[in-house]
Write an enzyme that holds these catalytic residues in place. Sequence first.
Site, PDB file in Angstrom:
ATOM      1  N   ASP A  34       0.809  -1.074   0.099  1.00 47.58           N
ATOM      2  CA  ASP A  34      -0.096   0.009  -0.001  1.00 47.58           C
ATOM      3  C   ASP A  34       0.684   1.378   0.136  1.00 47.58           C
ATOM      4  O   ASP A  34       2.089   1.188   0.389  1.00 47.58           O
ATOM      5  CB  ASP A  34      -1.060  -0.025   1.093  1.00 47.58           C
ATOM      6  CG  ASP A  34      -2.106   0.922   1.079  1.00 47.58           C
ATOM      7  OD1 ASP A  34      -2.428   1.534  -0.040  1.00 47.58           O
ATOM      8  OD2 ASP A  34      -2.747   1.177   2.218  1.00 47.58           O
ATOM      9  N   ASN A  82     -11.015  -2.308  -5.112  1.00 44.85           N
ATOM     10  CA  ASN A  82     -10.155  -1.266  -6.013  1.00 44.85           C
ATOM     11  C   ASN A  82     -10.966  -1.156  -7.521  1.00 44.85           C
ATOM     12  O   ASN A  82     -10.788  -0.249  -8.313  1.00 44.85           O
ATOM     13  CB  ASN A  82      -8.898  -1.860  -6.260  1.00 44.85           C
ATOM     14  CG  ASN A  82      -7.934  -1.980  -4.976  1.00 44.85           C
ATOM     15  OD1 ASN A  82      -7.015  -2.448  -4.858  1.00 44.85           O
ATOM     16  ND2 ASN A  82      -8.305  -0.641  -4.182  1.00 44.85           N
TER      17      ASN A  82
HETATM   18  C1  IPE Z   1      -5.556  -2.796  -0.227  1.00 45.27           C
HETATM   19  O1  IPE Z   1      -5.041  -1.330  -0.397  1.00 45.27           O
HETATM   20  C2  IPE Z   1      -5.526  -3.423  -1.538  1.00 45.27           C
HETATM   21  C3  IPE Z   1      -4.424  -3.464  -1.865  1.00 45.27           C
HETATM   22  C4  IPE Z   1      -2.788  -3.142  -1.540  1.00 45.27           C
HETATM   23  C5  IPE Z   1      -4.384  -4.128  -3.373  1.00 45.27           C
HETATM   24  P1  IPE Z   1      -6.181  -0.347  -0.555  1.00 45.27           P
HETATM   25  O2  IPE Z   1      -5.562   1.177  -0.520  1.00 45.27           O
HETATM   26  O3  IPE Z   1      -7.207  -0.586  -1.495  1.00 45.27           O
HETATM   27  O4  IPE Z   1      -6.949  -0.069   1.047  1.00 45.27           O
HETATM   28  P2  IPE Z   1      -7.816   1.050   1.741  1.00 45.27           P
HETATM   29  O5  IPE Z   1      -8.664   1.530   1.113  1.00 45.27           O
HETATM   30  O6  IPE Z   1      -6.833   1.993   2.096  1.00 45.27           O
HETATM   31  O7  IPE Z   1      -8.441   0.277   2.956  1.00 45.27           O
HETATM   32  C1  IPE Z   2      -1.521   0.341  -3.270  1.00 45.55           C
HETATM   33  O1  IPE Z   2      -1.418   1.787  -3.563  1.00 45.55           O
HETATM   34  C2  IPE Z   2      -1.590  -0.307  -4.628  1.00 45.55           C
HETATM   35  C3  IPE Z   2      -3.170  -0.614  -5.097  1.00 45.55           C
HETATM   36  C4  IPE Z   2      -4.196  -0.472  -4.191  1.00 45.55           C
HETATM   37  C5  IPE Z   2      -3.496  -1.031  -6.285  1.00 45.55           C
HETATM   38  P1  IPE Z   2      -2.404   2.650  -3.353  1.00 45.55           P
HETATM   39  O2  IPE Z   2      -2.835   2.746  -4.842  1.00 45.55           O
HETATM   40  O3  IPE Z   2      -3.816   2.385  -2.610  1.00 45.55           O
HETATM   41  O4  IPE Z   2      -1.788   3.923  -2.708  1.00 45.55           O
HETATM   42  P2  IPE Z   2      -2.326   4.918  -1.676  1.00 45.55           P
HETATM   43  O5  IPE Z   2      -2.982   4.268  -0.653  1.00 45.55           O
HETATM   44  O6  IPE Z   2      -3.492   5.696  -2.457  1.00 45.55           O
HETATM   45  O7  IPE Z   2      -1.400   5.741  -1.186  1.00 45.55           O
HETATM   46 MG    MG Z   3      -4.176   2.239  -0.630  1.00 46.26          MG
END
Ligand code: IPE
Ligand code: IPE
Ligand code: MG
Length: 289
Positions: A34, A82
């Site tokens: 993340d 997502n």
């Molecule tokens: C969790 O991260 C899913 C992945 C890393 C693929 P998110 O960024 O989607 O989670 P939330 O929304 O912060 O809970």
């Molecule tokens: C994790 O990084 C990757 C995916 C969930 C695909 P994020 O895209 O959630 O990055 P933040 O949490 O917005 O920084």
């Molecule tokens: Mg994230």
Amino acid sequence: MVSRTKDLENLDEEALGAMIDPQNLPRHVAIIMDGNGRWAAQKNLPRIAGHRRGIQSVREIVTFSRELGIETLTLFAFSNENWQRPSTEISQLMMLLERYLKQELKTMMKNEIRFRTVGQIERLPASVVRMIRSVEEKTEQNKKMTLILALSYGGRAEVVDAVRRIMEEFQKEKISIKDIDEELFSRYLYTQEVPDPDLMIRTSGEVRISNFLLWQLAYTELYFTKTFWPDFRRKDFLQALLDYQGRERRFGLVGEQASNSGSMQNASSPGSSGKRFLEDLNGGEEREF
Ligand code: IPE
Ligand code: IPE
Ligand code: MG
């Protein structure tokens, strides 16, 4: 137990590597990768730049896990939730995923890594599904490590899918109600062939599970770090592993029982076995990654 993270913060990779107890590594590590978007925002870059840089971390952590001898590495790459992101971000992520799989096949073959996925794969674009199936097939016989990507994955959906499949078997009279126990249920999850994770790491400072491996994380040690995924490198991984090695896993027992049954994990101090292990790693042919 107090987290050891603070003590480990100032050590470099070599010093951290020397502290690792090779006998006490987690068999299965699961990671919520993340913070790609925030990494990019911090640098005034578009979110996709964070995802692109995140792939470098994936490469590094996959090969390092293989070097260390971790049996299974599960990476959460795209959740069911997502799908609700802007469609441009989704299509960019799918493009990166397809390209990653295409480029990484060679490395997976060379390092004897078996590739698997968990999640509702059929929801992904057809070209990505084809690429996934092809890499799964080609790496099927590789035995040194299993790399699992969680894609279009949701823990609740996984449990519901399992219930649905159990009900189908019940209707066909292949199983009866008295057969249903935790062991049987586990066999209907996407992860049936691998042990539950011993260690789950989440980067970026969020302290939540976000619908990841809900059933399988029941007794997993959890490790949270503020580091954004694109900055997460070998040193950070070693810190997480050392933190894990300093914990006592009791599985509901009292400490004394746990240590007698061998499930207690002791903090490892910089010792000769760890040092030798790191030297072996650096000198051995495994370094050819
Ligand atoms: C969790 O991260 C899913 C992945 C890393 C693929 P998110 O960024 O989607 O989670 P939330 O929304 O912060 O809970
Ligand atoms: C994790 O990084 C990757 C995916 C969930 C695909 P994020 O895209 O959630 O990055 P933040 O949490 O917005 O920084
Ligand atoms: Mg994230």
